[in-house]
Design a protein around this motif. Structure first.
Motif, short mmCIF file in Angstrom:
data_model
loop_
_atom_site.label_atom_id
_atom_site.label_comp_id
_atom_site.label_asym_id
_atom_site.label_seq_id
_atom_site.Cartn_x
_atom_site.Cartn_y
_atom_site.Cartn_z
N LEU A 189 -5.31 -7.23 28.89
CA LEU A 189 -6.39 -6.92 29.28
C LEU A 189 -6.49 -5.37 29.95
O LEU A 189 -7.28 -4.57 29.63
CB LEU A 189 -7.36 -7.87 30.00
CG LEU A 189 -7.45 -8.97 29.23
CD1 LEU A 189 -7.99 -10.25 30.02
CD2 LEU A 189 -8.63 -9.11 27.97
N ILE B 205 -12.64 -7.95 20.78
CA ILE B 205 -11.15 -7.72 20.86
C ILE B 205 -10.36 -8.47 19.79
O ILE B 205 -9.48 -7.99 18.97
CB ILE B 205 -10.41 -7.70 22.17
CG1 ILE B 205 -11.17 -6.76 23.21
CG2 ILE B 205 -8.92 -7.70 22.25
CD1 ILE B 205 -11.15 -7.09 24.65
N THR C 150 -14.86 -14.32 26.27
CA THR C 150 -13.98 -13.44 25.71
C THR C 150 -12.99 -14.12 24.95
O THR C 150 -12.24 -14.97 25.57
CB THR C 150 -13.25 -12.51 26.99
OG1 THR C 150 -14.63 -11.88 27.49
CG2 THR C 150 -12.85 -11.33 26.34
N THR D 257 -12.90 -3.46 29.42
CA THR D 257 -12.31 -4.85 29.12
C THR D 257 -11.74 -5.66 30.21
O THR D 257 -11.80 -6.82 30.23
CB THR D 257 -10.94 -4.52 28.11
OG1 THR D 257 -11.63 -3.79 26.87
CG2 THR D 257 -10.37 -5.68 27.64
N TYR D 258 -11.44 -4.87 31.19
CA TYR D 258 -10.49 -5.52 32.36
C TYR D 258 -11.58 -5.37 33.36
O TYR D 258 -12.11 -4.64 33.82
CB TYR D 258 -9.21 -4.74 32.75
CG TYR D 258 -8.69 -5.63 33.77
CD1 TYR D 258 -8.23 -6.92 33.68
CD2 TYR D 258 -8.54 -5.16 35.11
CE1 TYR D 258 -7.43 -7.82 34.60
CE2 TYR D 258 -7.98 -5.90 36.40
CZ TYR D 258 -7.39 -7.20 36.11
OH TYR D 258 -6.94 -7.68 37.18
N ASP E 151 -7.73 -2.09 28.26
CA ASP E 151 -8.86 -1.22 29.09
C ASP E 151 -8.89 0.37 28.87
O ASP E 151 -9.90 1.00 29.02
CB ASP E 151 -8.83 -1.62 30.63
CG ASP E 151 -10.19 -1.10 31.37
OD1 ASP E 151 -11.20 -1.99 31.27
OD2 ASP E 151 -10.20 -0.24 32.04
N VAL F 149 -9.20 -13.43 23.13
CA VAL F 149 -8.13 -12.48 23.01
C VAL F 149 -6.85 -13.17 22.65
O VAL F 149 -6.46 -14.28 22.97
CB VAL F 149 -7.71 -11.55 24.27
CG1 VAL F 149 -6.59 -10.73 24.33
CG2 VAL F 149 -9.14 -10.92 24.78
#
Lengths: 77, 396
Positions: free
Chosen positions: B140, A51, B334, B150-151, B144, B336
């Motif tokens: 998130l 992401i 992750t 993603t979530y 998704d 972000v």
């Protein structure tokens, strides 16, 4: 072969398009962006699954995050 | 005070004046722990000629000036290059403006940091971490819908860390850059002159001083600091490589590594910024990274239900830095970015927008990052390294 693409591959296709609109080659883009050309090749061919990478590319090309998943970008190029 | 002690103090002051690290002369590194251990400049009360010689070469002044503690040649450098005074103030401003100003004195801030609210002092926070976390979760969930998975509905965020950057104001930054580039130009001119001919004593001293003060290293051998001795040693290699740009041979660490784009006045002189990027093309991508970090919170976490990941050889190298969990499995992190709100951007937004444009593709108005001369020439690092090793006598 035309099929529905995964989000990762769609993001890779969007990147391929953005590069072709702004640079003569993927190599030129990689240099300007400060990335390894092999990484760029991988993004374009195998897709982008991170992401934060997509967020960074969106900022760089001044396009919304959603651009990487939409805009006529749903089938294999 | 002994003469050796007096000279030590003189040297410390000189290094400090030019913001040169004391480490090489006043510290050693513990090979086991990597800790810095203070040490004396001279190992005994005697004035060591070898140490004086090294200092003389590094500071670009005569040995006798060091022994006699003559400040005049150092003052001459300081007056010739406004960079040093401006740079010191720049670093001070970075430090001062990094801290969120909440009206507390340094002593009060220290007390509040150690004893918390029991000290009766309240540290004001620049950002609300809880609010950032909530926005991260919302983001998130939104992502998704674009990237399913993603979530993680039934999981929690573990080891969440958020980082960000800050902007400062330093109206002298263009003056600082101009002086810096003038020094790089001058070091470059002396370098190319020194490839072809012997430099005069004063030129060699000036070159040595500039190389030390600007932290200039051979680009292929990052541990080899450039100096006239280095230039003479590798003269034949440099000459054979035949390149025209100074930065094809060297890496300049001073100032470039200090992110001058942190100053909101950085873009005031566009031509100067382009000149800076011409010298240091890679810095354009560092500006791009800075834009991300200053306009957002870079959040990194691990889902509580993160699946075990298979590592290939390359990933293993990366994960060695990131670590493994208590069961020895590689951690799947992750990362972000959470955009800052207008309030969290203070009055930085117009500058960040300009900076983002500068870091964008040239077609969209961004800076031009010229290709390095050696990549055009097709030199590879191993080839260039072997040529240097050959000169050092390490290869037949």
């Amino acid at each position: 072969m035309n099929g529905t693409l995964s989000p990762q591959l769609r993001a890779g296709n969007a990147l391929r398009r953005l590069i072709s609109e702004n640079y003569p080659s993927q190599e030129e883009f990689a240099y300007d962006y400060g990335a390894d050309v092999r990484t760029v090749n991988r993004y374009v061919n195998n897709g982008i699954n991170k992401i934060d990478v997509i967020q960074e590319l969106a900022e760089f090309f001044d396009v919304p995050f959603e651009y990487f998943f939409t805009s006529g970008n749903t089938t294999e190029l | 005070m002994s003469k050796a002690k007096e000279i030590s103090e003189f040297v410390k002051k000189a290094l400090n004046t030019f913001s040169i690290s004391e480490h090489e002369y006043f510290y050693s590194t513990d090979p086991k722990t990597g800790e810095r251990i203070p040490r004396d400049l001279f190992s005994s009360a005697d004035i060591n000629g070898e140490v004086i010689g090294r200092l003389s070469a590094a500071l670009g002044i005569d040995k006798q000036d060091i022994i006699e503690m003559n400040e005049a040649p150092l003052k001459a450098y300081y007056s010739k290059y406004p960079f040093f005074g401006l740079y010191r103030r720049y670093l001070e401003e970075c430090e001062r403006q990094r801290e969120f100003s909440d009206g507390l004195s340094t002593e009060e801030r220290l007390l509040a940091a150690i004893f918390g609210e029991s000290s009766g002092l309240k540290m004001e926070k620049r950002y609300d971490g809880k609010a950032v976390k909530q926005r991260l979760i919302k983001q998130l969930q939104d992502i998704d819908s674009l990237i399913p998975g993603t979530y993680h509905q039934d999981a929690t965020l573990c080891d969440l860390a958020a980082e960000t950057e800050y902007i400062i104001s330093y109206p002298h930054v263009t003056e600082l850059m101009r002086s810096f580039l003038q020094m790089v130009d001058e070091a470059g001119s002396l370098f190319f002159k020194g490839i072809d001919t012997e430099l005069s004593k004063s030129e060699a001293q000036r070159f040595n001083f500039l190389c030390t003060a600007l932290e200039i290293y051979d680009i292929i051998m990052p541990s080899v600091r450039m100096s006239y001795a280095t230039l003479k040693k590798y003269r034949s290699v440099y000459k054979a490589e035949g390149m025209k740009e100074f930065t094809s041979y060297v890496k300049v660490r001073r100032f470039v590594d200090d992110a001058p784009w942190r100053c909101r006045e950085f873009l005031d002189d566009g031509a100067l910024v382009q000149r800076f990027v011409n010298y240091f093309p890679y810095e354009k991508s560092r500006i791009r990274e800075f834009v991300m970090d200053v306009s957002r919170f870079a959040c990194r976490f691990r889902w509580s239900d993160a699946k075990q990941i298979e590592l290939d050889e390359w990933d293993e190298i990366i994960y060695e830095e990131w670590g493994f969990d208590t069961n020895g499995r590689p951690l799947e992190w992750t990362r972000v970015y959470v955009p800052k709100t207008d309030a969290e951007l203070f009055d930085w937004k117009p500058y960040i927008q300009k900076l983002s444009r500068a870091a964008s593709p040239e077609k969209k108005g961004g800076l031009r990052a010229p290709k390095s001369e050696w990549s055009i020439k097709g030199f590879t690092n191993p080839t260039r390294m072997m040529a240097r090793v050959g000169v050092s006598g390490g290869a037949k």
